[in-house]
Scaffold this motif. Structure first.
Motif, PDB file in Angstrom:
ATOM      1  N   THR A  49       0.721  -0.907  -0.222  1.00 10.97           N
ATOM      2  CA  THR A  49       0.222   0.078   0.297  1.00 10.97           C
ATOM      3  C   THR A  49       0.742   1.678  -0.142  1.00 10.97           C
ATOM      4  O   THR A  49       0.752   1.981  -0.944  1.00 10.97           O
ATOM      5  CB  THR A  49      -0.518   0.110   1.196  1.00 10.97           C
ATOM      6  OG1 THR A  49      -1.818  -0.915   1.313  1.00 10.97           O
ATOM      7  CG2 THR A  49      -2.180   1.169   1.562  1.00 10.97           C
ATOM      8  N   ARG A  50       1.806   1.216   0.854  1.00 11.56           N
ATOM      9  CA  ARG A  50       2.831   2.658   0.941  1.00 11.56           C
ATOM     10  C   ARG A  50       3.275   2.622  -0.192  1.00 11.56           C
ATOM     11  O   ARG A  50       3.960   3.363  -0.755  1.00 11.56           O
ATOM     12  CB  ARG A  50       3.673   2.323   2.396  1.00 11.56           C
ATOM     13  CG  ARG A  50       2.528   2.668   3.583  1.00 11.56           C
ATOM     14  CD  ARG A  50       3.973   2.014   4.601  1.00 11.56           C
ATOM     15  NE  ARG A  50       3.820   2.055   5.863  1.00 11.56           N
ATOM     16  CZ  ARG A  50       3.319   3.256   6.683  1.00 11.56           C
ATOM     17  NH1 ARG A  50       4.102   4.453   6.596  1.00 11.56           N
ATOM     18  NH2 ARG A  50       2.785   3.013   8.155  1.00 11.56           N
ATOM     19  N   HIS A  51       4.064   1.713  -0.660  1.00 12.29           N
ATOM     20  CA  HIS A  51       5.514   1.674  -1.745  1.00 12.29           C
ATOM     21  C   HIS A  51       5.050   1.182  -2.849  1.00 12.29           C
ATOM     22  O   HIS A  51       5.956   1.695  -3.859  1.00 12.29           O
ATOM     23  CB  HIS A  51       6.979   1.443  -1.186  1.00 12.29           C
ATOM     24  CG  HIS A  51       6.818   2.227   0.114  1.00 12.29           C
ATOM     25  ND1 HIS A  51       6.961   3.110   0.407  1.00 12.29           N
ATOM     26  CD2 HIS A  51       7.020   1.469   1.702  1.00 12.29           C
ATOM     27  CE1 HIS A  51       7.236   3.411   1.487  1.00 12.29           C
ATOM     28  NE2 HIS A  51       7.055   2.526   2.124  1.00 12.29           N
ATOM     29  N   LYS A 202      12.707   3.571  13.141  1.00 12.57           N
ATOM     30  CA  LYS A 202      12.535   4.078  11.803  1.00 12.57           C
ATOM     31  C   LYS A 202      14.234   4.714  11.568  1.00 12.57           C
ATOM     32  O   LYS A 202      14.788   4.786  10.441  1.00 12.57           O
ATOM     33  CB  LYS A 202      11.950   5.616  11.951  1.00 12.57           C
ATOM     34  CG  LYS A 202      10.944   5.617  10.453  1.00 12.57           C
ATOM     35  CD  LYS A 202      10.120   6.474  10.902  1.00 12.57           C
ATOM     36  CE  LYS A 202       8.689   6.759   9.883  1.00 12.57           C
ATOM     37  NZ  LYS A 202       7.683   7.462  10.197  1.00 12.57           N
TER      38      LYS A 202
ATOM     39  N   ASP B  83       1.955  10.291   7.972  1.00 12.88           N
ATOM     40  CA  ASP B  83       3.006   9.115   6.861  1.00 12.88           C
ATOM     41  C   ASP B  83       1.701   8.779   5.651  1.00 12.88           C
ATOM     42  O   ASP B  83       2.118   8.359   4.251  1.00 12.88           O
ATOM     43  CB  ASP B  83       2.430   7.889   8.127  1.00 12.88           C
ATOM     44  CG  ASP B  83       3.402   7.949   9.154  1.00 12.88           C
ATOM     45  OD1 ASP B  83       4.265   8.162   8.037  1.00 12.88           O
ATOM     46  OD2 ASP B  83       2.676   7.017   9.807  1.00 12.88           O
ATOM     47  N   THR B  87       2.704   9.499   1.858  1.00  7.67           N
ATOM     48  CA  THR B  87       1.943   8.117   0.673  1.00  7.67           C
ATOM     49  C   THR B  87       1.852   8.668  -0.402  1.00  7.67           C
ATOM     50  O   THR B  87       1.454   7.840  -1.777  1.00  7.67           O
ATOM     51  CB  THR B  87       1.960   7.369   1.120  1.00  7.67           C
ATOM     52  OG1 THR B  87       2.276   6.437   3.020  1.00  7.67           O
ATOM     53  CG2 THR B  87       0.723   5.959   0.856  1.00  7.67           C
ATOM     54  N   PHE B  88       0.428   9.701  -0.131  1.00 12.75           N
ATOM     55  CA  PHE B  88      -0.525   9.721  -0.647  1.00 12.75           C
ATOM     56  C   PHE B  88      -0.597  11.018  -1.877  1.00 12.75           C
ATOM     57  O   PHE B  88      -1.518  11.555  -2.677  1.00 12.75           O
ATOM     58  CB  PHE B  88      -1.776   9.456  -0.219  1.00 12.75           C
ATOM     59  CG  PHE B  88      -2.107   7.456  -0.001  1.00 12.75           C
ATOM     60  CD1 PHE B  88      -1.469   6.540  -1.193  1.00 12.75           C
ATOM     61  CD2 PHE B  88      -2.102   7.239   1.544  1.00 12.75           C
ATOM     62  CE1 PHE B  88      -2.357   5.680  -0.302  1.00 12.75           C
ATOM     63  CE2 PHE B  88      -1.800   6.403   1.595  1.00 12.75           C
ATOM     64  CZ  PHE B  88      -2.133   5.539   0.914  1.00 12.75           C
ATOM     65  N   ARG B  91       0.237  10.497  -5.217  1.00 14.67           N
ATOM     66  CA  ARG B  91      -0.924   9.984  -6.612  1.00 14.67           C
ATOM     67  C   ARG B  91      -1.670  11.070  -6.193  1.00 14.67           C
ATOM     68  O   ARG B  91      -3.080  11.091  -6.608  1.00 14.67           O
ATOM     69  CB  ARG B  91      -1.211   8.917  -5.183  1.00 14.67           C
ATOM     70  CG  ARG B  91       0.573   7.544  -5.431  1.00 14.67           C
ATOM     71  CD  ARG B  91      -0.495   6.758  -4.881  1.00 14.67           C
ATOM     72  NE  ARG B  91       0.999   6.156  -3.717  1.00 14.67           N
ATOM     73  CZ  ARG B  91       0.513   4.749  -3.261  1.00 14.67           C
ATOM     74  NH1 ARG B  91      -0.601   3.866  -3.515  1.00 14.67           N
ATOM     75  NH2 ARG B  91       1.017   3.942  -2.469  1.00 14.67           N
TER      76      ARG B  91
END
Lengths: 245, 441
Positions: A49-51, A202, B83, B87-88, B91
């Motif tokens: 999903t993330r990458h 992280k 995050d 991530t989005f 997009r």
């Protein structure tokens, strides 16, 4: 950026999760390996999903040495980079009181990791390329009363990685030794750790990716650990044996 | 045991902390004592503190699926808004509602039903939550939505973690065409003009005002009303149009030490407010700013809570209903300015209508500002509480670490209903925080 597959051994730990994310963020397909891989389904979903990278799951038992050769041969592709994050700490009291338990800790932190990296090293050597990453520990730099069973296994693993690096130096295969210091993970849950010395998982993931790209040999995640361990190693034994650190 | 606090650094409490990485970890921590789930610790007061057991949910931070057609994301509660943006946004998606920091967890955003600059149009965070999965006192996981288990769903939004442990949620993101915001700054000379500006711009997607709470007299409550919307590519200059999502992340700064108590005084605060207003007024009009600067100006200074020193600070945030808002806000700002204890950044915002079981927002105006923790400011906040009560307002639990039980229950009759429901469902024996105990929830 695209890259070849990255294998994460012992993929269920918090540190392993962040290492996988760090490489996936750069476009590497990920192979996650651990016992009982069903536990890794959510991690696979997370990386996809993330990458948007391909993720495969592989059943792997570090203590089942006989299975290691077949495990390597059974991977969909020999990885470009293999990270061994296998390990178990137990508690020092138990490990000391019950040497059989202590021996299991040694097997999980030294024998198992050395065996699987040995097989991967041979395959990478034959191919003429690859990077092996071993997560060892500052605990292996000097045996201390507070965790010498775990520490001695990590000392063995550190020496193994050092020798492996030496052996493979001219073959195109690189070996990176990682000594994280304190990391806020399940393993250190409930311990009271000093903030400035404690890395976030992280941070570990990021530092390892950078170290792999720049072909470092040995890294401490927080540089202050190099100094701390240099001092601890320099204390003469007659004094050291009376200390509590 | 770890010494924990909220973002305001007061109160502090020694808490037994367990980090949950799986659903099983959460189940295993139920039973012996009460517990409270904690996300990234960005509520200001005592919402996420329980000495017996504070469950650190940051280990449950996996994104489970994303539908690129509808922009729906399923994720675990410990995922941070940061995050989600990382991530989005590349997009073309952005959180549909975001508070003033991106360092909040998904679970925390749901538990506090946080609001953003678009509340007047879109409602709070909960408006974009399709379903949640909550672990109850018996370890059972229940999926709740508007259609199924709607009571649990309704009370968990804004329920401050007191209905169970939020494990996962499905949320809808907003389609955006760039990482830039078209910002319009309207300087107003008074509080009344600021409210007029909000009312005249109800169709703006985002609106918020920085309000000067240090200046008395005819400029009382002068503000910089900031409107905004996501820029479309044709609103961008050509250098940004080619890569509309490429926003250079600025390196965050840190506050290297706790400021001594003297650094903040009526002179420095007044001077800051004067300067801030003048700078803002000079830049009035239209500007293109990146998303991080627009939504999260304080995130650029990582430990900004340290400027209040080790004693910490309290944040005061109330909402007054529309019919009393003008007069009530005037009383509040007048009282704050007269006290000389105004803060650097005070925020005024119009809320739209919101139906909820226990969420903070209601139609009207909300005022938020912080005060260093000391006897004078506590006395002032007691006065502000009284003005809020007299004007039919209520208080935001995510900011609160001090409102007395009697004041809270008078301000919000729903508190008694919620407390009764907690007893009836047995939630009170499994989930509690220092805040819920203080307020008798």
């Amino acid at each position: 950026m695209k890259g070849g597959p990255v294998l994460i051994l012992g993929a269920t730990s918090g540190m392993a999760r962040e290492i996988a994310r760090s490489f996936a963020a750069c476009g590497h397909p990920i192979q996650l390996a651990a016992r009982n891989v069903a536990r890794l389904e959510d991690d696979r979903a997370d990386l996809e999903t993330r990458h948007g990278v391909a993720v495969t799951l592989h059943e792997f038992d570090a203590l089942d040495l006989a299975s290691h050769k077949g495990f390597v041969e059974g991977l969909p592709a020999l990885p470009d980079i293999a990270v061994c994050a296998v390990g178990a700490m137990g508690t020092q009291e138990e490990n000391a009181a019950n040497p059989e338990k202590g021996a299991m800790v040694m097997r999980a932190n030294f024998e198992g990791p050395a065996s699987i990296l040995g097989h991967l090293a041979n395959a990478m050597e034959a191919r003429g390329s690859g990077t092996l990453v071993g997560i060892s520990s500052v605990a292996g730099d000097r045996g201390r009363a507070s965790n010498y069973v775990y520490g001695s296994a990590k000392a063995g693993f550190t020496a193994f990685l050092s020798g492996l690096r030496n052996r493979l130096a001219k073959t195109g295969v690189h070996v990176l030794t990682v000594k994280p210091g304190f990391v806020a993970t399940a393993m250190t849950e409930g311990m009271d750790l000093p903030e400035k010395l404690t890395a976030d998982p992280k941070e570990v993931g990021h530092a390892i990716r950078i170290a792999v790209q720049s072909q470092k040999n040995v890294i401490y995640i927080r540089p202050v650990w190099r100094l701390i361990m240099a001092i601890i190693k320099a204390i003469p034994e007659p004094i050291f044996k009376k200390t509590e650190i | 045991m770890s010494i924990l606090s909220g973002w305001g650094r007061t109160p502090k409490a020694a808490c037994h902390v367990v980090r949950a990485r799986t659903e099983g970890d959460v189940a295993a921590s139920l039973g012996d004592t009460t517990l409270i789930a904690r996300g990234n610790g960005r509520s200001y007061g005592d919402s996420a503190l329980n000495p017996a057991l504070t469950l650190d949910m940051r280990g449950m931070d996996r994104m489970l699926s994303f539908d690129a057609e509808s922009g729906t994301l399923v994720a675990e509660a410990g995922v941070l808004l940061e995050d989600i943006i990382d991530t989005f946004l590349p997009r073309g998606w952005f959180p549909a509602v975001t508070p003033g920091t991106k360092f909040v967890s998904l679970g925390g955003a749901i538990a506090a039903d946080v609001h953003g600059k678009n509340h007047h149009r879109d409602g709070a965070f909960g408006s974009f939550v399709d379903w949640i999965e909550v672990m109850g006192a018996d370890g059972q996981v229940t999926r709740a939505s508007r259609d199924g288990n709607s009571d649990l769903f309704g009370y968990t939004l804004g329920g401050m973690g007191l209905t169970g442990v939020i494990l996962r949620a499905q949320i809808r993101l907003r389609r955006v065409e760039s990482g830039w915001i078209v910002q319009q700054t309207l300087p107003t000379g008074t509080l009344e003009e600021a409210i007029d500006a909000f009312e005249a711009n109800l169709d703006a997607l985002y609106s918020v005002a920085w309000i000067d709470c240090a200046t008395q007299g005819r400029h009382l409550g002068r503000s910089l009303v900031m409107l905004g919307h996501h820029a479309t590519p044709d609103e961008l200059p050509s250098d940004k149009r080619r890569k509309p999502f490429a926003v250079k992340r600025k390196r965050a700064k840190r506050v290297p030490l706790d400021f001594p108590g003297l650094a903040l005084n009526r002179y420095s605060v007044r001077a800051f407010n004067e300067l801030y207003y003048r700078m803002g007024a000079r830049k009035a009009g239209r500007a293109i700013v990146d998303w991080d600067t627009y939504f999260y100006p304080l995130d650029a200074i990582l430990d900004w809570n340290r400027i209040y020193g080790t004693r910490g600070f309290f944040q005061f945030q109330c909402v007054l209903p529309t019919d009393t808002a003008r007069a009530g806000m005037h009383q509040l700002v007048e009282r704050i300015a007269a006290s000389g204890q105004g803060s650097f950044l005070s925020v005024l915002k119009r809320f739209g209508a919101q139906e909820s079981r226990f969420s903070f927002p209601q139609e009207g105006y909300t005022l938020a500002l912080d005060f260093p923790a000391n006897d004078r400011s506590l006395a002032l906040m007691d006065t502000l509480d009284r003005i809020t009560l007299e004007n039919g307002g209520r208080f935001y639990l995510a900011k609160d670490g001090r409102v007395p039980r009697t004041v809270f229950s008078q301000a919000d009759p729903r508190a008694a209903e919620f407390a009764a429901l907690r007893r009836e469902q047995g939630w009170d024996r499994a989930f509690a925080s220092l805040q819920s105990e203080r307020l008798g929830l």
